[in-house]
Design a protein around this motif. Structure first.
Motif, PDB file in Angstrom:
ATOM      1  N   ARG A  57       4.036   5.107  -5.708  1.00  0.00           N
ATOM      2  CA  ARG A  57       4.325   4.754  -6.866  1.00  0.00           C
ATOM      3  C   ARG A  57       3.277   6.472  -7.770  1.00  0.00           C
ATOM      4  O   ARG A  57       3.339   6.339  -8.734  1.00  0.00           O
ATOM      5  CB  ARG A  57       3.213   3.871  -7.301  1.00  0.00           C
ATOM      6  CG  ARG A  57       3.351   3.302  -8.720  1.00  0.00           C
ATOM      7  CD  ARG A  57       2.331   2.419  -9.179  1.00  0.00           C
ATOM      8  NE  ARG A  57       3.535   0.703  -8.916  1.00  0.00           N
ATOM      9  CZ  ARG A  57       3.343   0.435  -8.145  1.00  0.00           C
ATOM     10  NH1 ARG A  57       1.732   0.720  -6.805  1.00  0.00           N
ATOM     11  NH2 ARG A  57       3.995  -0.811  -7.792  1.00  0.00           N
ATOM     12  N   GLU A  58       2.086   6.975  -6.671  1.00  0.00           N
ATOM     13  CA  GLU A  58       1.382   7.864  -7.140  1.00  0.00           C
ATOM     14  C   GLU A  58       1.715   9.133  -7.106  1.00  0.00           C
ATOM     15  O   GLU A  58       1.980   9.735  -7.431  1.00  0.00           O
ATOM     16  CB  GLU A  58      -0.147   7.159  -6.963  1.00  0.00           C
ATOM     17  CG  GLU A  58      -0.882   6.610  -6.953  1.00  0.00           C
ATOM     18  CD  GLU A  58      -2.218   5.852  -6.149  1.00  0.00           C
ATOM     19  OE1 GLU A  58      -2.191   7.425  -4.815  1.00  0.00           O
ATOM     20  OE2 GLU A  58      -2.357   5.991  -6.003  1.00  0.00           O
ATOM     21  N   ASP A  59       2.422   9.031  -5.864  1.00  0.00           N
ATOM     22  CA  ASP A  59       3.403  10.559  -5.643  1.00  0.00           C
ATOM     23  C   ASP A  59       4.566  10.586  -6.154  1.00  0.00           C
ATOM     24  O   ASP A  59       4.553  12.061  -6.160  1.00  0.00           O
ATOM     25  CB  ASP A  59       3.100  10.419  -3.785  1.00  0.00           C
ATOM     26  CG  ASP A  59       2.230  10.315  -3.215  1.00  0.00           C
ATOM     27  OD1 ASP A  59       1.139  10.538  -3.929  1.00  0.00           O
ATOM     28  OD2 ASP A  59       2.035  10.344  -1.811  1.00  0.00           O
ATOM     29  N   TYR A 111       1.481   4.404  -3.394  1.00  0.00           N
ATOM     30  CA  TYR A 111       1.638   5.988  -2.231  1.00  0.00           C
ATOM     31  C   TYR A 111       2.712   6.133  -3.432  1.00  0.00           C
ATOM     32  O   TYR A 111       2.530   7.228  -3.952  1.00  0.00           O
ATOM     33  CB  TYR A 111       1.393   6.051  -0.705  1.00  0.00           C
ATOM     34  CG  TYR A 111      -0.006   5.432  -0.455  1.00  0.00           C
ATOM     35  CD1 TYR A 111      -1.224   5.409  -0.766  1.00  0.00           C
ATOM     36  CD2 TYR A 111       0.615   5.405   0.593  1.00  0.00           C
ATOM     37  CE1 TYR A 111      -2.153   5.521  -0.416  1.00  0.00           C
ATOM     38  CE2 TYR A 111      -0.940   5.415   1.936  1.00  0.00           C
ATOM     39  CZ  TYR A 111      -2.238   4.834   1.345  1.00  0.00           C
ATOM     40  OH  TYR A 111      -3.394   4.108   1.923  1.00  0.00           O
ATOM     41  N   GLU A 151      10.397  10.417   0.349  1.00  0.00           N
ATOM     42  CA  GLU A 151       9.785   8.961   0.708  1.00  0.00           C
ATOM     43  C   GLU A 151      10.884   7.849  -0.345  1.00  0.00           C
ATOM     44  O   GLU A 151      10.353   6.766  -0.585  1.00  0.00           O
ATOM     45  CB  GLU A 151       8.900   9.164  -0.682  1.00  0.00           C
ATOM     46  CG  GLU A 151       7.315   9.743  -0.525  1.00  0.00           C
ATOM     47  CD  GLU A 151       6.559  10.209  -0.901  1.00  0.00           C
ATOM     48  OE1 GLU A 151       6.709  10.211  -2.118  1.00  0.00           O
ATOM     49  OE2 GLU A 151       5.327  10.381  -0.220  1.00  0.00           O
ATOM     50  N   ARG A 181       0.676  -1.567   0.355  1.00  0.00           N
ATOM     51  CA  ARG A 181       0.159  -0.178  -0.100  1.00  0.00           C
ATOM     52  C   ARG A 181       0.531   1.527  -0.018  1.00  0.00           C
ATOM     53  O   ARG A 181       0.347   2.359  -0.828  1.00  0.00           O
ATOM     54  CB  ARG A 181      -0.947  -0.499   0.858  1.00  0.00           C
ATOM     55  CG  ARG A 181      -1.887   1.345   1.611  1.00  0.00           C
ATOM     56  CD  ARG A 181      -2.912   0.986   2.397  1.00  0.00           C
ATOM     57  NE  ARG A 181      -2.377   0.804   3.828  1.00  0.00           N
ATOM     58  CZ  ARG A 181      -1.683   1.596   4.712  1.00  0.00           C
ATOM     59  NH1 ARG A 181      -1.541   2.501   4.272  1.00  0.00           N
ATOM     60  NH2 ARG A 181      -1.310   0.980   5.864  1.00  0.00           N
ATOM     61  N   ILE A 182       2.108   1.693   0.962  1.00  0.00           N
ATOM     62  CA  ILE A 182       2.396   2.343   0.883  1.00  0.00           C
ATOM     63  C   ILE A 182       3.718   2.590  -0.143  1.00  0.00           C
ATOM     64  O   ILE A 182       3.483   3.914  -0.909  1.00  0.00           O
ATOM     65  CB  ILE A 182       4.134   2.176   2.414  1.00  0.00           C
ATOM     66  CG1 ILE A 182       2.731   2.555   3.285  1.00  0.00           C
ATOM     67  CG2 ILE A 182       4.934   3.451   2.248  1.00  0.00           C
ATOM     68  CD1 ILE A 182       2.021   3.531   3.796  1.00  0.00           C
TER      69      ILE A 182
END
Length: 146
Positions: A33-35, A31, A65, A27-28
């Motif tokens: 991958r998106e952010d 994030y 990140e 899940r992290i």
């Protein structure tokens, strides 16, 4: 160490993060991958506008990140951008010296994410051979005479 010499992914750090995050790891990573592309787009836009102030926050975010996943080269590039941008803010200079490194940022992210995805894919063959199966090409199964 200059960012060019930093390893793309530190596998020990990635393993430690995977262990610490446990079931939240994917899940992290999602994030990230998106952010990541959002931060990179903000950095690219800031460099086009020659806006050092607008470089600081997305570079700082991307640095942290990336470091979390052992993405050392990406983190080092982002840290360099952040450091130079902060200096440019203080001295009221344009961040033109960062153009080449900003151009290298997106390909580095893409390459890094491909490695992280490949390593994190549950379908990747990391399995041990099943009990009773030979891995040397010999006869398969239990009790077979050779």
């Amino acid at each position: 160490m200059p960012y060019q010499e930093a390893e793309l992914v530190n596998w020990n750090e990635l393993t430690r993060t995977r262990t610490e995050l446990s079931s939240a790891f994917l899940r992290i990573l999602g994030y990230f991958r998106e952010d990541g592309p959002k931060a990179i787009s903000a950095i690219e836009q800031a460099i086009r506008e020659r806006n050092a102030v607008a470089l600081v926050t997305p570079a700082h975010t991307l640095k942290g990140e990336a470091a979390q996943f052992g993405a050392n080269r990406l983190s080092a590039i982002a840290e360099h951008i952040e450091t130079v941008a902060r200096r440019c803010v203080e001295t009221r200079e344009d961040p033109d010296e960062l153009i080449e490194i900003v151009v290298a940022l997106r390909p580095c992210f893409t390459e890094t994410l491909a490695l992280l995805d490949r390593d994190s894919n549950p379908l990747v063959a990391r399995r041990q051979p099943a009990f009773g199966r030979r891995t040397d090409g010999g006869p398969q199964g239990f009790g077979r005479a050779v």
